[in-house]
Design a protein around this motif. Structure first.
Motif, PDB file in Angstrom:
ATOM      1  N   ASP A 165       0.825  -1.220   0.000  1.00  0.00           N
ATOM      2  CA  ASP A 165       0.000   0.000   0.000  1.00  0.00           C
ATOM      3  C   ASP A 165       0.855   1.264   0.000  1.00  0.00           C
ATOM      4  O   ASP A 165       0.319   2.366   0.005  1.00  0.00           O
ATOM      5  CB  ASP A 165      -1.025  -0.005   1.150  1.00  0.00           C
ATOM      6  N   ASP A 166       2.172   1.107   0.007  1.00  0.00           N
ATOM      7  CA  ASP A 166       3.050   2.280   0.022  1.00  0.00           C
ATOM      8  C   ASP A 166       3.392   2.771  -1.387  1.00  0.00           C
ATOM      9  O   ASP A 166       4.050   3.798  -1.543  1.00  0.00           O
ATOM     10  CB  ASP A 166       4.348   1.965   0.770  1.00  0.00           C
ATOM     11  N   GLU A 205       0.947   6.077  -3.091  1.00  0.00           N
ATOM     12  CA  GLU A 205       0.750   5.537  -1.739  1.00  0.00           C
ATOM     13  C   GLU A 205      -0.739   5.497  -1.381  1.00  0.00           C
ATOM     14  O   GLU A 205      -1.479   6.444  -1.645  1.00  0.00           O
ATOM     15  CB  GLU A 205       1.504   6.383  -0.702  1.00  0.00           C
ATOM     16  N   SER A 242      -1.684   4.102   1.909  1.00  0.00           N
ATOM     17  CA  SER A 242      -1.733   3.678   3.310  1.00  0.00           C
ATOM     18  C   SER A 242      -3.038   4.122   3.957  1.00  0.00           C
ATOM     19  O   SER A 242      -3.501   5.243   3.736  1.00  0.00           O
ATOM     20  CB  SER A 242      -0.554   4.271   4.079  1.00  0.00           C
ATOM     21  N   ASN A 276       5.293  -3.245   4.502  1.00  0.00           N
ATOM     22  CA  ASN A 276       4.818  -1.899   4.816  1.00  0.00           C
ATOM     23  C   ASN A 276       5.814  -1.143   5.684  1.00  0.00           C
ATOM     24  O   ASN A 276       6.443  -1.718   6.564  1.00  0.00           O
ATOM     25  CB  ASN A 276       3.487  -1.976   5.559  1.00  0.00           C
ATOM     26  N   THR A 324      -2.185  -2.591   3.504  1.00  0.00           N
ATOM     27  CA  THR A 324      -1.295  -3.762   3.396  1.00  0.00           C
ATOM     28  C   THR A 324      -2.062  -5.027   3.767  1.00  0.00           C
ATOM     29  O   THR A 324      -2.059  -6.014   3.032  1.00  0.00           O
ATOM     30  CB  THR A 324      -0.097  -3.595   4.357  1.00  0.00           C
TER      31      THR A 324
HETATM   32 MG   LIG Z   1       1.652   1.807   4.155  1.00  0.00          MG
END
Ligand SMILES: [Mg+2]
Length: 258
Positions: free
Chosen positions: A9-10, A44, A46, A98, A112
């Motif tokens: 997720d980054d 990203e 997050s 992550n 993530t």
């Molecule tokens: Mg992240």
């Protein structure tokens, strides 16, 4: 050969993902090199949990051979990867690594872990990796990547259970060992900061500091004590106890709605 789908997720350029891919390039199983493809968010994501993008189309780009970016969430990446980009379904989904822990209450917010849950929904066993960092001190993603690659190779050698869904967190310092731990409660204190908006009115930042519950069997306690935490997760959120409770709130609700 067992095929892995890597996501995070980054973002597709994040160190956790590139270090993990490099560690997998160095690793090998008795079957040969570790076979993986990458489908990761362009930017990203997050904190997006298991969100899907439903009201605009998604676009994928080839970053390099076997690497794709998708301009959506991690769960979008899993779906577009599995149903459109990959030539065959993956046998294992790996999400991360992550930058920052995903412990306790974090797992439903985490993109993530969200990607791992999405993999599980599609019938793909999944494992999420996260690395603790400290303010102004960069986390050692190379070390985390070597550990994650070792874990992945071990899974490939052992055989991966169909229903596997694991959440793994690496501590900031070199790990003292491994603990199998449950998710702990980890509510955030002072989690909304209000400021004057220069364009008028107020604006709000979701920040806050987590306050983990004080029990030693939690994932947060494991990482606090310098251990790697491994938490097996269930994608089923049903409260089975409440279903069978005769003196709970449900009988009254059933009566009210009848
Ligand atoms: Mg992240």
């Amino acid at each position: 050969m067992t095929r892995l789908l890597l996501t995070n997720d980054d973002g597709v350029g994040a160190a956790g993902l590139t270090c993990l891919a490099a560690a997998l390039d160095r690793a090998a199983t008795t079957q040969g090199p570790v076979d993986y493809q990458v489908v990761a968010p362009l930017h990203e994501q997050s904190g997006c949990g298991q969100a899907l993008t439903l009201f605009r189309p998604l676009r994928a780009r080839t970053v390099r051979e076997g690497w794709f970016s998708v301009d959506g969430t991690p769960s979008d990446c899993v779906n577009v990867g599995v149903h459109a980009l990959l030539d065959r379904p993956p046998d294992l989904l790996v999400s991360g690594i992550n930058y920052g822990v995903n412990l306790g209450d974090d797992v439903t917010h985490s993109g993530t872990v969200g990607a791992a849950l999405e993999g599980r929904l599609l019938g793909i066993p999944a494992i999420a990796f996260s690395q603790e960092y400290r303010k102004a001190q960069p986390a050692d993603m190379e070390r985390a990547a070597d550990l994650a690659a070792r874990a992945i190779v071990s899974l490939l050698e052992q055989g991966i259970p169909d229903r596997m869904l694991l959440n793994v967190n690496f501590p900031f310092d070199p790990p003292r060992g491994v603990r199998i731990a449950r998710l702990g409660r980890r509510p955030y204190r002072n989690s909304v900061v209000q400021q004057d908006d220069p364009r008028g009115g107020s604006m709000y930042w979701l920040v806050g500091k987590p306050e983990p519950e004080r029990h030693d069997d939690t994932d947060a306690a494991a990482v606090r004590d310098g251990y790697i935490s491994i938490t097996p997760l269930s994608a089923d959120l049903t409260d089975r106890e409440a279903i069978s409770e005769e003196d709970g709130v449900l009988p009254g609700l059933v009566g009210a709605l009848r």
